[in-house]
Design an enzyme around this catalytic site. Structure first.
Site, PDB file in Angstrom:
ATOM      1  N   GLY A 131       0.834  -1.192   0.000  1.00 34.35           N
ATOM      2  CA  GLY A 131       0.000   0.000   0.000  1.00 34.35           C
ATOM      3  C   GLY A 131       0.867   1.239   0.000  1.00 34.35           C
ATOM      4  O   GLY A 131       2.105   1.143  -0.013  1.00 34.35           O
ATOM      5  N   PHE A 149       3.446   9.407   3.283  1.00 34.70           N
ATOM      6  CA  PHE A 149       4.903   9.539   3.383  1.00 34.70           C
ATOM      7  C   PHE A 149       5.680   8.592   2.468  1.00 34.70           C
ATOM      8  O   PHE A 149       6.881   8.694   2.349  1.00 34.70           O
ATOM      9  CB  PHE A 149       5.369   9.303   4.829  1.00 34.70           C
ATOM     10  CG  PHE A 149       4.831  10.336   5.774  1.00 34.70           C
ATOM     11  CD1 PHE A 149       5.178  11.672   5.624  1.00 34.70           C
ATOM     12  CD2 PHE A 149       3.977   9.978   6.798  1.00 34.70           C
ATOM     13  CE1 PHE A 149       4.681  12.634   6.492  1.00 34.70           C
ATOM     14  CE2 PHE A 149       3.478  10.936   7.669  1.00 34.70           C
ATOM     15  CZ  PHE A 149       3.828  12.265   7.510  1.00 34.70           C
ATOM     16  N   GLU A 151       5.714   4.405   0.314  1.00 33.65           N
ATOM     17  CA  GLU A 151       5.091   3.113   0.029  1.00 33.65           C
ATOM     18  C   GLU A 151       5.458   2.084   1.091  1.00 33.65           C
ATOM     19  O   GLU A 151       6.497   2.198   1.728  1.00 33.65           O
ATOM     20  CB  GLU A 151       5.569   2.623  -1.344  1.00 33.65           C
ATOM     21  CG  GLU A 151       4.985   3.468  -2.463  1.00 33.65           C
ATOM     22  CD  GLU A 151       5.812   3.453  -3.728  1.00 33.65           C
ATOM     23  OE1 GLU A 151       6.933   2.888  -3.706  1.00 33.65           O
ATOM     24  OE2 GLU A 151       5.331   4.007  -4.722  1.00 33.65           O
ATOM     25  N   ASP A 211      -3.212  10.139  15.969  1.00 29.89           N
ATOM     26  CA  ASP A 211      -3.821   9.798  14.682  1.00 29.89           C
ATOM     27  C   ASP A 211      -4.464   8.415  14.765  1.00 29.89           C
ATOM     28  O   ASP A 211      -4.277   7.579  13.883  1.00 29.89           O
ATOM     29  CB  ASP A 211      -2.734   9.841  13.590  1.00 29.89           C
ATOM     30  CG  ASP A 211      -3.334   9.905  12.191  1.00 29.89           C
ATOM     31  OD1 ASP A 211      -4.579  10.021  12.082  1.00 29.89           O
ATOM     32  OD2 ASP A 211      -2.568   9.824  11.218  1.00 29.89           O
ATOM     33  N   ARG A 215      -7.603   3.239   9.838  1.00 24.93           N
ATOM     34  CA  ARG A 215      -6.536   3.114   8.821  1.00 24.93           C
ATOM     35  C   ARG A 215      -5.168   2.906   9.477  1.00 24.93           C
ATOM     36  O   ARG A 215      -4.238   2.452   8.821  1.00 24.93           O
ATOM     37  CB  ARG A 215      -6.509   4.367   7.917  1.00 24.93           C
ATOM     38  CG  ARG A 215      -6.169   5.643   8.640  1.00 24.93           C
ATOM     39  CD  ARG A 215      -6.247   6.907   7.795  1.00 24.93           C
ATOM     40  NE  ARG A 215      -6.135   8.063   8.691  1.00 24.93           N
ATOM     41  CZ  ARG A 215      -7.140   8.611   9.353  1.00 24.93           C
ATOM     42  NH1 ARG A 215      -8.356   8.147   9.195  1.00 24.93           N
ATOM     43  NH2 ARG A 215      -6.950   9.633  10.178  1.00 24.93           N
ATOM     44  N   ASN A 216      -5.060   3.255  10.753  1.00 28.69           N
ATOM     45  CA  ASN A 216      -3.785   3.099  11.454  1.00 28.69           C
ATOM     46  C   ASN A 216      -3.770   1.941  12.448  1.00 28.69           C
ATOM     47  O   ASN A 216      -2.966   1.911  13.381  1.00 28.69           O
ATOM     48  CB  ASN A 216      -3.412   4.405  12.161  1.00 28.69           C
ATOM     49  CG  ASN A 216      -2.938   5.443  11.155  1.00 28.69           C
ATOM     50  OD1 ASN A 216      -2.394   5.081  10.109  1.00 28.69           O
ATOM     51  ND2 ASN A 216      -3.177   6.710  11.447  1.00 28.69           N
ATOM     52  N   ASP A 247       1.554   3.198  13.483  1.00 32.58           N
ATOM     53  CA  ASP A 247       1.763   4.617  13.202  1.00 32.58           C
ATOM     54  C   ASP A 247       1.699   5.496  14.426  1.00 32.58           C
ATOM     55  O   ASP A 247       1.213   6.629  14.367  1.00 32.58           O
ATOM     56  CB  ASP A 247       0.754   5.113  12.148  1.00 32.58           C
ATOM     57  CG  ASP A 247       1.202   4.722  10.747  1.00 32.58           C
ATOM     58  OD1 ASP A 247       2.323   4.199  10.621  1.00 32.58           O
ATOM     59  OD2 ASP A 247       0.435   4.940   9.801  1.00 32.58           O
TER      60      ASP A 247
END
Ligand code: ATP
Length: 525
Positions: free
Chosen positions: A262, A266, A268, A375, A379-380, A393
């Site tokens: 993905g 920042f 890949e 964050d 998604r994290n 993350d």
């Protein structure tokens, strides 16, 4: 007398006793004493220069038995990742030569595929021989719900069982047994003399004896104890190998990039292989997106954060662009993609809540460490096998600087994930663990809606204005009301009124029940 002294004198007693019994020659005695030295040689580089051949098989005089405390049994299979590691399989016996490094031990294999070879082993893959931790049925940290899930998983059969710490009664143990595709739980109680019992009519000095007894006959249990519950996966090792724990800048050519998993803002992310042996995830940072010195400072902090529900940072390559960040690989990618793909096809409400509980557990650890994620969102969070979730993350997390005030001031002009950010973050640039709790409420919404965008009909600006009027998202379809109540607690205006992650963790873990009546009453059975 210190432990080492005790150990040495015990060793010497055994050696000298053995010598007089078997009339060993002076040479033989010296050789045996050499074996004692094996235990304190810690530097393989020195040892391998021929001054002392530690690869030589250890002599085992007749009737001689090493003190048990030095011998360990492998709880999992381990494939060597470097030439300095030992390969071993579950059940192999290993003798630890040096455990000072803490997380990776120097050991010699006494049995199994690497017999007589010496090398490093991950300390969390072995247990002291004949200790309770070495028993294949002992799952100390397992929660009741997880025990049920594990016993019901493929590979277990009628009578499969495990012993775990009781959740309802601290310091006590429970026995969980698979019977007719259901799991029954029994309390293991202790008499004043330390003996264990399920029914007071029969007590046992050790748990092992109790297990052996009920393996021979049910004597009132739903079924005789059969095979120990299957362990599904080996734990993460600490770092990639014994020498990356401290030196974690690794040569770039030890990493091979395979498929792209993905891409984020920042750079890949690739599936990769380290040292041709170990699967890893490699985040490549676009040149110029981050100041390497700032990143390294951040990475130092991240490296100290270790928890089963946090993605482990293994190593970095920062000597040239692009910077590589090497972490553990999670087979199923981000939670957001996982939820969206599934849309409720496989995941049940119990799975969703269990996944949320795992995130809360990782966050409770960050809370305890005074770290702020900033964050937190689906998604994290990354997903591995069996719906295992880990928070990722957290590199933007900052240890709080001000005394008595867990506040991180956002940099001016910094980008916010607006729909996940607490009002005080948007309006006052104020980020605390309590603003992470707000984000966690939004993440709960994502989990319960299988990855829907929060505030689906609104723009970022409209969301901010709507929230300021006191509105909050309503209960998603098929979301239990008490779970929505937890979201609402996370979205309280006054951040101090929001729950801690510790509370959220137990609320979610105990969501369905912490019903002690589900235990089979030993007095009645
Ligand atoms: P952002 O850059 O805003 O943080 P993001 O979190 O989606 O966005 P990345 O962290 O770069 O971006 O990750 C991109 C994708 O790569 C993820 O969505 C996930 O599918 C995959 N990915 C990232 N880390 C791993 C990992 N450790 N194991 C497996 N897949 C991963």
């Amino acid at each position: 007398m210190g432990t080492d002294e005790k150990l040495t004198s015990c060793w010497e007693r055994v050696v000298s006793c053995c010598c007089c019994c078997c009339n060993a020659s002076k040479q033989e005695q010296d050789r045996r004493l050499d074996t004692k030295d094996v235990r304190i040689i810690t530097n393989p580089a020195v040892a391998d220069k021929g001054e002392f051949d530690t690869n030589r098989p250890l002599p085992s005089p007749p009737g001689f038995k090493m003190p048990d405390r030095e011998r360990y049994i492998a709880l999992f299979d381990y494939s060597a990742r470097t030439a300095d590691d030992l390969n071993f399989n579950t059940g192999d016996i290993l003798e630890v030569l040096d455990s000072r490094a803490g997380e990776w031990w120097l050991a010699i294999a006494i049995t199994g595929i690497s017999v007589n070879k010496r090398g490093y082993i991950p300390a969390n893959y072995v247990a002291l021989l004949e200790s309770i931790d070495a028993e294949p049925w002992y799952f100390p940290g397992m929660k009741r719900q997880d025990a049920e899930k594990l016993l019901l998983a493929e590979g277990n059969e009628e009578g499969s069982f495990l012993v775990r710490n009781s959740e309802s009664l601290k310091g006590e143990l429970s026995l969980s047994v698979l019977h007719e595709k259901r799991v029954k739980h029994y309390k293991l109680q202790k008499l004043d003399n330390g003996h264990y019992y399920i029914s007071k009519t029969k007590s046992f000095p050790t748990l092992k004896e109790l297990v052996e007894y009920y393996s021979r006959q049910p004597d009132g249990l739903c079924v005789s104890l059969g095979k120990p519950c299957r362990k599904i996966e080996a734990p993460q090792t600490y770092g990639l190998s014994y020498n990356t724990v401290d030196q974690w800048e690794i040569p770039r050519n030890s990493i091979k990039l395979l498929t792209m998993l993905g891409a984020g803002q920042f750079g890949e992310v690739y599936e990769g292989v380290w040292n041709e042996t170990t699967s890893v995830a490699v985040k490549t940072l676009k040149p110029g997106t981050m100041d390497p010195t700032e990143f390294l400072g951040e990475a130092q902090l991240m490296k100290r954060l270790r928890h089963p529900k946090l993605i482990q940072l293994y190593a970095v390559c920062t000597m040239e662009d692009p910077i590589y960040i090497i972490t553990e690989l999670m087979k199923n990618g981000s939670l957001l993609e996982y939820l969206r793909k599934d849309k409720g096809a496989i995941l049940r409400i119990t799975d969703q809540i269990e996944m949320a509980a795992q995130v809360a557990s990782g966050m409770a650890y960050l809370e305890q460490q005074n770290y702020i994620h900033r964050d937190l969102a689906a998604r994290n969070v990354l997903v591995g096998e069996n719906n295992i979730c880990k928070v990722a993350d957290f590199g933007l997390a900052r240890v709080f600087m001000k005394e008595n005030e867990n506040v991180y001031e956002a940099k001016e002009g910094g980008k916010f994930p607006v729909k996940w950010t607490a009002p005080e973050g948007i309006h006052d640039n104020k980020f605390t663990i309590k603003s992470d709790v707000w984000s966690f409420g939004v993440l709960l919404y994502e989990i319960m809606t299988f990855g829907k965008m929060p505030y689906p009909t609104m723009t970022n600006m409209q969301t901010v204005q709507w929230l300021a009027k006191g509105h909050r998202m309503s209960c998603p379809l098929s979301c239990p009301k008490p779970l929505h109540a937890i979201m609402m607690d996370c979205w309280k205006d006054n951040d101090q009124e929001r729950p801690t992650f510790e509370t959220l963790q137990w609320q979610l873990e105990d969501f369905f029940d912490m019903d002690v009546t589900s235990y089979v009453d030993s007095a009645r059975y």
